[in-house]
Design a protein around this motif. Structure first.
Motif, mmCIF file in Angstrom:
data_model
loop_
_atom_site.group_PDB
_atom_site.id
_atom_site.type_symbol
_atom_site.label_atom_id
_atom_site.label_comp_id
_atom_site.label_asym_id
_atom_site.label_seq_id
_atom_site.Cartn_x
_atom_site.Cartn_y
_atom_site.Cartn_z
ATOM 1 N N VAL A 1 9.553 -3.804 2.370
ATOM 2 C CA VAL A 1 10.943 -4.139 2.017
ATOM 3 C C VAL A 1 11.633 -4.795 3.207
ATOM 4 O O VAL A 1 12.315 -5.819 3.057
ATOM 5 C CB VAL A 1 11.718 -2.889 1.547
ATOM 6 N N ARG A 2 11.434 -4.245 4.388
ATOM 7 C CA ARG A 2 12.042 -4.820 5.593
ATOM 8 C C ARG A 2 11.533 -6.238 5.831
ATOM 9 O O ARG A 2 12.311 -7.168 6.072
ATOM 10 C CB ARG A 2 11.759 -3.943 6.805
ATOM 11 N N ASP A 3 10.218 -6.436 5.742
ATOM 12 C CA ASP A 3 9.633 -7.749 5.997
ATOM 13 C C ASP A 3 10.059 -8.778 4.955
ATOM 14 O O ASP A 3 10.377 -9.917 5.292
ATOM 15 C CB ASP A 3 8.108 -7.654 6.044
ATOM 16 N N VAL A 4 10.081 -8.383 3.702
ATOM 17 C CA VAL A 4 10.502 -9.287 2.634
ATOM 18 C C VAL A 4 11.986 -9.618 2.807
ATOM 19 O O VAL A 4 12.407 -10.753 2.577
ATOM 20 C CB VAL A 4 10.219 -8.672 1.250
ATOM 21 N N GLY A 5 12.766 -8.651 3.238
ATOM 22 C CA GLY A 5 14.183 -8.902 3.501
ATOM 23 C C GLY A 5 14.375 -9.973 4.561
ATOM 24 O O GLY A 5 15.247 -10.833 4.440
ATOM 25 N N PRO B 1 0.825 -1.207 0.000
ATOM 26 C CA PRO B 1 0.000 0.000 0.000
ATOM 27 C C PRO B 1 0.861 1.260 0.000
ATOM 28 O O PRO B 1 2.002 1.235 0.463
ATOM 29 C CB PRO B 1 -0.786 -0.096 1.306
ATOM 30 N N PRO B 2 0.317 2.360 -0.516
ATOM 31 C CA PRO B 2 1.060 3.625 -0.495
ATOM 32 C C PRO B 2 1.548 3.962 0.920
ATOM 33 O O PRO B 2 0.821 3.801 1.895
ATOM 34 C CB PRO B 2 0.030 4.654 -0.981
ATOM 35 N N GLY B 3 2.810 4.351 0.989
ATOM 36 C CA GLY B 3 3.402 4.735 2.264
ATOM 37 C C GLY B 3 3.942 3.572 3.079
ATOM 38 O O GLY B 3 4.530 3.783 4.131
ATOM 39 N N GLU B 4 3.755 2.351 2.616
ATOM 40 C CA GLU B 4 4.175 1.181 3.384
ATOM 41 C C GLU B 4 5.353 0.444 2.759
ATOM 42 O O GLU B 4 5.746 -0.621 3.235
ATOM 43 C CB GLU B 4 2.998 0.204 3.540
ATOM 44 N N ILE B 5 5.919 0.992 1.700
ATOM 45 C CA ILE B 5 6.979 0.273 0.985
ATOM 46 C C ILE B 5 8.171 -0.052 1.887
ATOM 47 O O ILE B 5 8.727 -1.148 1.802
ATOM 48 C CB ILE B 5 7.428 1.041 -0.284
ATOM 49 N N GLY B 6 8.535 0.839 2.767
ATOM 50 C CA GLY B 6 9.677 0.590 3.655
ATOM 51 C C GLY B 6 9.440 -0.608 4.558
ATOM 52 O O GLY B 6 10.327 -1.443 4.749
#
Length: 100
Positions: A33-37, A25-30
């Motif tokens: 990315v952290r969770d996928v990492g 969702p917009p604004g949640e990319i960071g």
């Protein structure tokens, strides 16, 4: 337990991660990315791909960023100056901004 399924290659894992990031969702990319990492065993596997993934995400969602003068700039395909460098034009200030 493997259940007869083949392990994904490193590139396939990056493509799966990219799908999650682009769907965030917009604004949640960071956060995504952290969770996928974490799922990949560390963000390092994504590091070299993040600039292009972020560019695609920003263009898809028409993200808004602030320029150096505080003016809001919409990141959109029509304002893109340099696809490789992530540069966009601020039409009100006539400046080129680097978005990462």
């Amino acid at each position: 337990r493997n259940c007869g399924m083949a392990e994904l290659s490193a590139e396939q894992k990056v493509q799966v991660a990219k799908g999650f990031i682009l769907a965030s969702p917009p604004g949640e990319i960071g956060d995504v990315v952290r969770d996928v990492g974490v799922l990949l065993g560390g963000k390092e596997a994504l590091e070299s791909h993040l600039p292009e993934i972020a560019r695609e995400y920003n263009l898809k969602h028409n993200e808004v960023c602030k320029g150096p003068d505080g003016e809001r700039v919409v990141v959109c395909p029509r304002g893109e100056v340099d696809a490789q460098g992530g540069s966009f034009v601020d039409p009100s200030g006539g400046m080129v901004l680097k978005v990462d």
